[in-house]
Design a protein around this motif. Structure first.
Motif, PDB file in Angstrom:
ATOM      1  N   GLY A  85     -14.651  15.167  19.946  1.00 18.47           N
ATOM      2  CA  GLY A  85     -15.291  14.327  20.958  1.00 18.47           C
ATOM      3  C   GLY A  85     -15.800  15.086  22.163  1.00 18.47           C
ATOM      4  O   GLY A  85     -16.231  14.480  23.147  1.00 18.47           O
ATOM      5  N   TYR A  86     -15.774  16.435  22.088  1.00 20.64           N
ATOM      6  CA  TYR A  86     -16.209  17.239  23.234  1.00 20.64           C
ATOM      7  C   TYR A  86     -17.678  16.978  23.547  1.00 20.64           C
ATOM      8  O   TYR A  86     -18.545  17.022  22.667  1.00 20.64           O
ATOM      9  CB  TYR A  86     -16.014  18.725  22.944  1.00 20.64           C
ATOM     10  CG  TYR A  86     -16.501  19.625  24.057  1.00 20.64           C
ATOM     11  CD1 TYR A  86     -15.706  19.883  25.165  1.00 20.64           C
ATOM     12  CD2 TYR A  86     -17.783  20.183  24.019  1.00 20.64           C
ATOM     13  CE1 TYR A  86     -16.153  20.689  26.209  1.00 20.64           C
ATOM     14  CE2 TYR A  86     -18.244  20.991  25.048  1.00 20.64           C
ATOM     15  CZ  TYR A  86     -17.426  21.240  26.135  1.00 20.64           C
ATOM     16  OH  TYR A  86     -17.883  22.026  27.161  1.00 20.64           O
ATOM     17  N   GLY A  87     -17.961  16.707  24.810  1.00 16.66           N
ATOM     18  CA  GLY A  87     -19.337  16.560  25.259  1.00 16.66           C
ATOM     19  C   GLY A  87     -19.966  15.213  24.998  1.00 16.66           C
ATOM     20  O   GLY A  87     -21.120  14.993  25.369  1.00 16.66           O
ATOM     21  N   VAL A  88     -19.257  14.283  24.364  1.00 13.49           N
ATOM     22  CA  VAL A  88     -19.831  12.975  24.051  1.00 13.49           C
ATOM     23  C   VAL A  88     -19.796  12.091  25.294  1.00 13.49           C
ATOM     24  O   VAL A  88     -18.750  11.931  25.931  1.00 13.49           O
ATOM     25  CB  VAL A  88     -19.063  12.300  22.899  1.00 13.49           C
ATOM     26  CG1 VAL A  88     -19.648  10.911  22.613  1.00 13.49           C
ATOM     27  CG2 VAL A  88     -19.122  13.161  21.646  1.00 13.49           C
ATOM     28  N   ARG A  89     -20.932  11.516  25.649  1.00 15.46           N
ATOM     29  CA  ARG A  89     -21.027  10.681  26.844  1.00 15.46           C
ATOM     30  C   ARG A  89     -21.846   9.439  26.552  1.00 15.46           C
ATOM     31  O   ARG A  89     -22.919   9.515  25.931  1.00 15.46           O
ATOM     32  CB  ARG A  89     -21.681  11.454  28.001  1.00 15.46           C
ATOM     33  CG  ARG A  89     -20.931  12.694  28.422  1.00 15.46           C
ATOM     34  CD  ARG A  89     -21.621  13.450  29.536  1.00 15.46           C
ATOM     35  NE  ARG A  89     -21.716  12.669  30.759  1.00 15.46           N
ATOM     36  CZ  ARG A  89     -22.070  13.201  31.937  1.00 15.46           C
ATOM     37  NH1 ARG A  89     -22.366  14.497  32.029  1.00 15.46           N
ATOM     38  NH2 ARG A  89     -22.138  12.450  33.010  1.00 15.46           N
ATOM     39  N   LYS A  90     -21.341   8.307  26.999  1.00 13.62           N
ATOM     40  CA  LYS A  90     -22.092   7.044  26.904  1.00 13.62           C
ATOM     41  C   LYS A  90     -22.844   6.850  28.215  1.00 13.62           C
ATOM     42  O   LYS A  90     -22.277   6.904  29.294  1.00 13.62           O
ATOM     43  CB  LYS A  90     -21.133   5.880  26.649  1.00 13.62           C
ATOM     44  CG  LYS A  90     -21.821   4.515  26.556  1.00 13.62           C
ATOM     45  CD  LYS A  90     -20.800   3.461  26.133  1.00 13.62           C
ATOM     46  CE  LYS A  90     -21.398   2.067  26.097  1.00 13.62           C
ATOM     47  NZ  LYS A  90     -21.542   1.479  27.436  1.00 13.62           N
ATOM     48  N   ILE A  91     -24.154   6.618  28.104  1.00 10.45           N
ATOM     49  CA  ILE A  91     -25.031   6.472  29.260  1.00 10.45           C
ATOM     50  C   ILE A  91     -25.575   5.046  29.267  1.00 10.45           C
ATOM     51  O   ILE A  91     -26.223   4.614  28.308  1.00 10.45           O
ATOM     52  CB  ILE A  91     -26.200   7.473  29.210  1.00 10.45           C
ATOM     53  CG1 ILE A  91     -25.678   8.913  29.050  1.00 10.45           C
ATOM     54  CG2 ILE A  91     -27.073   7.330  30.446  1.00 10.45           C
ATOM     55  CD1 ILE A  91     -24.841   9.406  30.189  1.00 10.45           C
ATOM     56  N   ASP A  92     -25.307   4.315  30.351  1.00 11.42           N
ATOM     57  CA  ASP A  92     -25.716   2.910  30.419  1.00 11.42           C
ATOM     58  C   ASP A  92     -27.054   2.685  31.125  1.00 11.42           C
ATOM     59  O   ASP A  92     -27.648   1.613  30.995  1.00 11.42           O
ATOM     60  CB  ASP A  92     -24.631   2.091  31.129  1.00 11.42           C
ATOM     61  CG  ASP A  92     -23.361   1.972  30.298  1.00 11.42           C
ATOM     62  OD1 ASP A  92     -23.475   1.633  29.110  1.00 11.42           O
ATOM     63  OD2 ASP A  92     -22.272   2.229  30.836  1.00 11.42           O
ATOM     64  N   SER A  93     -27.517   3.673  31.884  1.00 12.04           N
ATOM     65  CA  SER A  93     -28.784   3.505  32.599  1.00 12.04           C
ATOM     66  C   SER A  93     -29.358   4.878  32.909  1.00 12.04           C
ATOM     67  O   SER A  93     -28.663   5.898  32.828  1.00 12.04           O
ATOM     68  CB  SER A  93     -28.578   2.718  33.898  1.00 12.04           C
ATOM     69  OG  SER A  93     -27.781   3.457  34.801  1.00 12.04           O
ATOM     70  N   VAL A  94     -30.616   4.907  33.309  1.00  8.26           N
ATOM     71  CA  VAL A  94     -31.270   6.169  33.608  1.00  8.26           C
ATOM     72  C   VAL A  94     -30.590   6.873  34.778  1.00  8.26           C
ATOM     73  O   VAL A  94     -30.579   8.114  34.850  1.00  8.26           O
ATOM     74  CB  VAL A  94     -32.769   5.940  33.892  1.00  8.26           C
ATOM     75  CG1 VAL A  94     -32.959   5.092  35.142  1.00  8.26           C
ATOM     76  CG2 VAL A  94     -33.519   7.259  34.017  1.00  8.26           C
ATOM     77  N   GLU A  95     -29.994   6.099  35.694  1.00  6.98           N
ATOM     78  CA  GLU A  95     -29.331   6.695  36.848  1.00  6.98           C
ATOM     79  C   GLU A  95     -28.094   7.493  36.442  1.00  6.98           C
ATOM     80  O   GLU A  95     -27.645   8.373  37.179  1.00  6.98           O
ATOM     81  CB  GLU A  95     -28.922   5.608  37.849  1.00  6.98           C
ATOM     82  CG  GLU A  95     -30.081   4.956  38.585  1.00  6.98           C
ATOM     83  CD  GLU A  95     -30.828   3.948  37.719  1.00  6.98           C
ATOM     84  OE1 GLU A  95     -31.992   3.636  38.035  1.00  6.98           O
ATOM     85  OE2 GLU A  95     -30.232   3.481  36.711  1.00  6.98           O
ATOM     86  N   GLU A  96     -27.524   7.220  35.279  1.00 12.70           N
ATOM     87  CA  GLU A  96     -26.321   7.910  34.828  1.00 12.70           C
ATOM     88  C   GLU A  96     -26.615   9.200  34.065  1.00 12.70           C
ATOM     89  O   GLU A  96     -25.701   9.937  33.714  1.00 12.70           O
ATOM     90  CB  GLU A  96     -25.473   6.993  33.946  1.00 12.70           C
ATOM     91  CG  GLU A  96     -24.899   5.797  34.678  1.00 12.70           C
ATOM     92  CD  GLU A  96     -23.991   4.966  33.788  1.00 12.70           C
ATOM     93  OE1 GLU A  96     -23.617   5.445  32.700  1.00 12.70           O
ATOM     94  OE2 GLU A  96     -23.659   3.833  34.180  1.00 12.70           O
TER      95      GLU A  96
END
Length: 277
Positions: A85-96
């Motif tokens: 799971g290294y480096g996995v990120r959930k992004i909810d909007s462009v600001e994130e």
């Protein structure tokens, strides 16, 4: 010889026959390379018509930002070939979106809402010998039967005439849609989960190498979270066989058990190997 990670699995794929010692079944080198890379695996799924989220590849965050108009949210950012799971990120909007990431290339994938499933197989030249699938939440872990997932996995396994163990991370949305997220053409982090159900993939693979038959069906597995299990310590007759085995597993090391008890009390201890949220 038993491979314990991606590098050792690939080592045996390339040089196993030159080592002069018996080794656990592993996939062919080109098969391993195609499935261990998240970008290439998405391409394999597309070629075989397996369900996979919309997936794109970028070399840098600057490249990704130049294509913002084509991205939908939420989305997942992750590296192409790292594990755990290294480096996995959930992004909810462009600001994130981060300005930079410390890996390249960047895999950008559609986020599938719903539940996380895991499905694992032991294979002999394209034939499934043993399988195990489960779902995990914050409150329990339980074995599942998922014929649709097995059918898709079987097509991939037959296509590559796969040999050895292979696992898939899958998402299932509330409407029943499934999507193959990642592939692990190797041993996986939570192998003890299958062992609690009676499937020892190490022993089975060694038997397979020696030409012995397949396993009996495992017992159905259902384990509540450590916090819920602790609430039943005074009523052990309410624990099933797998839950008793799981408790024995996590208390083998007193230091780990004390830490697990603390984390369980504050709700951060996850099932299967003591992984923290």
């Amino acid at each position: 010889m038993l491979p314990s990670c991606s590098r050792t699995t690939r080592l045996l794929s390339v040089h196993g026959d030159q080592i002069g010692a018996p080794f656990y079944p592993v996939p062919a080198q080109d098969t391993f390379d195609a499935l261990d890379d998240k970008w290439r695996f998405a391409g394999v799924c597309a070629e075989l018509d397996l369900p996979v989220p919309a997936t794109r590849r970028f070399e840098t965050m600057a490249d990704l930002r130049r294509d913002l108009h084509r991205l939908g949210y939420p989305l997942i950012l992750k590296p192409a070939a790292m594990s755990g799971g290294y480096g996995v990120r959930k992004i909810d909007s462009v600001e994130e979106l981060p300005e930079h990431l410390n890996y390249s290339p960047i895999i950008c994938q559609e986020y599938i809402p719903g539940e996380e499933l895991s499905s694992f197989y032991l294979c002999d030249t394209g034939r499934i010998v043993a399988s195990f699938a489960y779902r995990r939440t914050l409150t329990k872990l339980e074995e599942i039967r998922a014929p649709e997932i097995d059918d898709h996995a079987r097509r991939l396994i037959e296509h590559f005439r796969y040999r050895g163990v292979i696992g898939f991370d899958i998402r299932r949305s509330p409407d029943g849609r499934i999507a193959f997220i990642e592939c692990n053409p190797r041993f996986w982090y939570h192998m003890e989960v299958a062992m609690l159900a009676g499937l020892n993939f190490v022993t089975l693979g060694c038997r397979l190498r020696d030409g012995e038959g397949g396993p009996a069906d495992p017992e159905t597995l259902k384990i509540r979270s450590p916090r819920r299990l602790c609430g039943n310590l005074l009523t052990p007759w309410r624990l099933n066989r797998a839950e008793r085995a799981y408790l024995r597993y996590i208390i083998r090391d007193p230091a780990i058990s004390a830490w697990a008890a603390f984390q369980s009390a504050i709700g951060r201890y996850r099932l299967a190997g003591g992984q923290l949220l």
